[in-house]
Design an enzyme around this catalytic site. Structure first.
Site, PDB file in Angstrom:
ATOM      1  N   ARG A   6      -0.538  -4.518   2.664  1.00 39.69           N
ATOM      2  CA  ARG A   6       0.220  -4.152   1.736  1.00 39.69           C
ATOM      3  C   ARG A   6       1.499  -4.741   1.707  1.00 39.69           C
ATOM      4  NH1 ARG A   6      -2.607   0.400   0.083  1.00 39.69           N
ATOM      5  NH2 ARG A   6      -2.314  -0.325  -2.242  1.00 39.69           N
ATOM      6  N   GLN A  52      -0.069  -9.210  -2.264  1.00 36.49           N
ATOM      7  CA  GLN A  52       0.058  -8.315  -3.510  1.00 36.49           C
ATOM      8  C   GLN A  52      -0.999  -8.742  -4.437  1.00 36.49           C
ATOM      9  OE1 GLN A  52       3.966  -7.917  -4.668  1.00 36.49           O
ATOM     10  NE2 GLN A  52       3.699  -5.792  -5.008  1.00 36.49           N
ATOM     11  N   ASP A 110      -4.568  -7.714  -3.886  1.00 35.22           N
ATOM     12  CA  ASP A 110      -4.514  -6.308  -3.095  1.00 35.22           C
ATOM     13  C   ASP A 110      -5.569  -5.376  -4.385  1.00 35.22           C
ATOM     14  OD1 ASP A 110      -4.097  -3.642  -2.422  1.00 35.22           O
ATOM     15  OD2 ASP A 110      -1.986  -3.839  -2.274  1.00 35.22           O
ATOM     16  N   SER A 142      -4.470  -1.601  -4.648  1.00 33.77           N
ATOM     17  CA  SER A 142      -3.464  -1.306  -5.711  1.00 33.77           C
ATOM     18  C   SER A 142      -3.868  -1.436  -7.159  1.00 33.77           C
ATOM     19  CB  SER A 142      -2.376  -2.424  -5.329  1.00 33.77           C
ATOM     20  OG  SER A 142      -1.518  -1.974  -4.251  1.00 33.77           O
ATOM     21  N   TYR A 200       1.632   3.222   5.083  1.00 34.30           N
ATOM     22  CA  TYR A 200       0.548   4.298   4.825  1.00 34.30           C
ATOM     23  C   TYR A 200       1.317   5.646   5.507  1.00 34.30           C
ATOM     24  CZ  TYR A 200      -3.131   1.104   3.242  1.00 34.30           C
ATOM     25  OH  TYR A 200      -3.609   0.323   2.809  1.00 34.30           O
TER      26      TYR A 200
HETATM   27  P1  NAD Z   1      -2.901   5.782  -0.240  1.00 38.18           P
HETATM   28  O1  NAD Z   1      -3.965   6.076  -1.018  1.00 38.18           O
HETATM   29  O2  NAD Z   1      -3.044   5.693   1.202  1.00 38.18           O
HETATM   30  O3  NAD Z   1      -2.253   7.381  -0.126  1.00 38.18           O
HETATM   31  C1  NAD Z   1      -1.983   7.992  -1.343  1.00 38.18           C
HETATM   32  C2  NAD Z   1      -0.482   8.728  -1.282  1.00 38.18           C
HETATM   33  O4  NAD Z   1      -0.719  10.170  -0.479  1.00 38.18           O
HETATM   34  C3  NAD Z   1       0.623   8.092  -0.351  1.00 38.18           C
HETATM   35  O5  NAD Z   1       1.840   7.833  -1.064  1.00 38.18           O
HETATM   36  C4  NAD Z   1       0.683   9.192   1.009  1.00 38.18           C
HETATM   37  O6  NAD Z   1       1.958   9.074   1.175  1.00 38.18           O
HETATM   38  C5  NAD Z   1       0.422  10.269   0.254  1.00 38.18           C
HETATM   39  N1  NAD Z   1       0.074  11.279   1.145  1.00 38.18           N
HETATM   40  C6  NAD Z   1      -0.750  11.449   2.149  1.00 38.18           C
HETATM   41  N2  NAD Z   1      -0.918  12.829   2.867  1.00 38.18           N
HETATM   42  C7  NAD Z   1      -0.197  13.456   2.028  1.00 38.18           C
HETATM   43  C8  NAD Z   1      -0.116  14.885   1.875  1.00 38.18           C
HETATM   44  N3  NAD Z   1      -0.362  15.656   2.927  1.00 38.18           N
HETATM   45  N4  NAD Z   1       0.685  15.498   0.841  1.00 38.18           N
HETATM   46  C9  NAD Z   1       1.117  14.679  -0.075  1.00 38.18           C
HETATM   47  N5  NAD Z   1       1.097  13.222   0.016  1.00 38.18           N
HETATM   48  C10 NAD Z   1       0.261  12.697   1.015  1.00 38.18           C
HETATM   49  O7  NAD Z   1      -1.377   5.112  -0.406  1.00 38.18           O
HETATM   50  P2  NAD Z   1      -1.409   3.898  -1.399  1.00 38.18           P
HETATM   51  O8  NAD Z   1      -1.141   4.221  -2.709  1.00 38.18           O
HETATM   52  O9  NAD Z   1      -2.492   3.029  -1.302  1.00 38.18           O
HETATM   53  O10 NAD Z   1      -0.112   3.195  -0.818  1.00 38.18           O
HETATM   54  C11 NAD Z   1       0.315   3.182   0.603  1.00 38.18           C
HETATM   55  C12 NAD Z   1       1.626   2.311   0.880  1.00 38.18           C
HETATM   56  O11 NAD Z   1       1.352   1.021   0.605  1.00 38.18           O
HETATM   57  C13 NAD Z   1       2.754   2.909  -0.034  1.00 38.18           C
HETATM   58  O12 NAD Z   1       3.765   2.865   1.160  1.00 38.18           O
HETATM   59  C14 NAD Z   1       2.942   1.745  -0.983  1.00 38.18           C
HETATM   60  O13 NAD Z   1       4.315   1.792  -1.525  1.00 38.18           O
HETATM   61  C15 NAD Z   1       2.376   0.642  -0.218  1.00 38.18           C
HETATM   62  N6  NAD Z   1       2.253  -0.611  -1.113  1.00 38.18           N
HETATM   63  C16 NAD Z   1       2.716  -1.653  -0.849  1.00 38.18           C
HETATM   64  C17 NAD Z   1       2.397  -2.797  -1.558  1.00 38.18           C
HETATM   65  C18 NAD Z   1       3.311  -4.209  -1.505  1.00 38.18           C
HETATM   66  O14 NAD Z   1       4.110  -4.122  -0.870  1.00 38.18           O
HETATM   67  N7  NAD Z   1       2.586  -5.301  -1.769  1.00 38.18           N
HETATM   68  C19 NAD Z   1       1.307  -2.775  -2.574  1.00 38.18           C
HETATM   69  C20 NAD Z   1       0.780  -1.494  -2.566  1.00 38.18           C
HETATM   70  C21 NAD Z   1       1.221  -0.361  -1.856  1.00 38.18           C
END
Ligand code: NAD
Length: 375
Positions: A122, A127, A130, A133, A228
């Protein structure tokens, strides 16, 4: 080099890994493109559209896969499809590697270079490729639209001569990419939105979308190097569920989108919590494909419990296949373009590259991803 795009075979999969617009872009790199007849039928593209963009449309799936240097698709290949791949074929897909250890072994045995789209880091550089996302943000949108279709209520406040209607209350659990898009969508429709996530960094993002962040004290949480969430302990999950019970009971719609990468999704809504909700409320579980956040959720079914509807649509991006395919296909083009060598007109995969180090899971007859090799 030839890139081939077989038709998806996963039940109910409506997306395609290539749309005609992207076929033209890949052709411009000097790549030959072949698609299986009907590949875009469920996302609005005819075989003629692909042919006009420069692809060869083929009906002989097995032979097409055999001849492909790159085999790209949305979902993981079946055993029959893998059997057609050659030593050195590059297979790009959502391989679901943690739940498909046998497939990963077979891909390695056949000498396939397998790129697991879930394992793309990520990072800012990655991006544009991805897939998690792009598809998660559509899932977040679709979850709200699905909930709106299931609730007997409207979302916005309305003041009319017939009385005042209060805005619908939506609670979003897990504010990652999908959850944040769900918040934005529910707000746009006029809902009052609460949200919770275990990663502290999320509070500000939730607030900036105009939603209220629900504070629940569960002790030390945090995130991994890759961004994550870390898995909570059983004790922490218990505290979280206690803290959420009241908010769920007061909400008309609860959308769960909480995941922990590479693990089963945590159970966040127990049967007792569902029983405390108002009849007529709707729960949409976005984590159903990784086990579900809601106790008793059934994939691809809407079940009821004491008047509460529990929606378990597994492939929410697939409910908006036109845009889901457009974005997926653009991610695939970005991935191929990033590693395309213009001189030799071939894909050059340097496994020391940050992105490839993370997402190439089999190569040269071995499972090269450490986490998967250890399983
Ligand atoms: P994901 O699908 O793995 O999880 C979804 C959400 O569930 C996350 O925000 C996580 O913190 C939350 N979660 C986990 N356990 C939980 C609980 N017990 N109760 C409540 N919430 C809980 O996550 P994602 O959407 O794929 O994103 C993962 C990370 O990657 C994030 O930090 C996001 O900002 C980051 N990201 C970065 C980029 C980039 O920089 N290019 C792009 C996409 C995502």
């Amino acid at each position: 080099m030839t890139a081939v795009f077989p038709k998806e075979t996963h039940a109910g999969e409506s997306r395609a890994a290539a749309v005609p617009e992207q076929v033209a872009k890949l052709k411009a790199l000097g790549l030959e493109i072949e698609v299986e007849a009907g590949v875009g039928a469920s996302c609005g593209h005819t075989d003629d559209d692909y042919a006009n963009a420069g692809a060869t449309v083929r009906s002989d799936r097995a032979a097409m896969i055999q001849g492909g240097d790159i085999v790209a698709r949305v979902r993981k290949p079946s055993g029959d499809d893998v059997a057609q791949m050659r030593d050195g074929t590059v297979c790009i897909a959502l391989l679901d590697p943690f739940q498909s250890p046998d497939l990963i072994k077979v891909l390695a045995q056949r000498g396939v270079t397998a790129i697991s789209l879930e394992m793309i880091p990520r990072s800012t550089r990655a991006q544009k490729m991805d897939v998690l996302s792009s598809q998660a943000s559509l899932a977040g949108y679709a979850a709200v639209i699905t909930a709106a279709a299931q609730t007997g209520k409207i979302f916005p406040m309305m003041m009319t001569p017939a009385g005042t209607i209060k805005p619908v209350k939506v609670f979003i659990i897990g504010a990652g990419v999908a959850g944040l898009q769900a918040i934005a969508t529910a707000k746009r429709l006029g809902a009052k939105v609460d949200a919770f996530d275990t990663r502290p960094a999320v509070e500000e993002q939730v607030r900036s979308l105009g939603a209220k962040f629900v504070r629940i004290e569960v002790g030390e949480t945090g995130q991994t190097e890759g961004g994550y969430a870390k898995a909570l302990t059983d004790e922490q999950l218990k505290l979280q569920r206690e803290g959420m019970t009241r908010v769920c009971a007061e909400s008309d719609i609860v959308i769960t989108a909480a995941q922990v990468f590479g693990r089963r999704a945590p159970i966040l809504l127990t049967k007792e919590m569902l029983d405390a909700m108002k009849p007529g409320s709707v729960v949409v579980d976005l984590a159903v494909e990784s086990g579900g956040n809601v106790e008793g959720v059934v994939a691809d079914q809407i079940t009821g419990r004491k008047g509460v509807k529990i929606v378990g649509t597994a492939n929410l991006p697939g409910t908006v296949p036109v845009h889901a395919s457009q974005m997926f296909s653009s991610n695939i083009t970005a991935l191929i373009t990033e590693f395309w060598d213009k001189e030799s007109r071939t894909l050059k995969l340097n496994l020391d590259d940050d992105i490839l180090k993370s997402c190439v899971v089999t190569h040269g007859g071995r499972i090269v991803n450490e986490k998967l090799a250890a399983t």
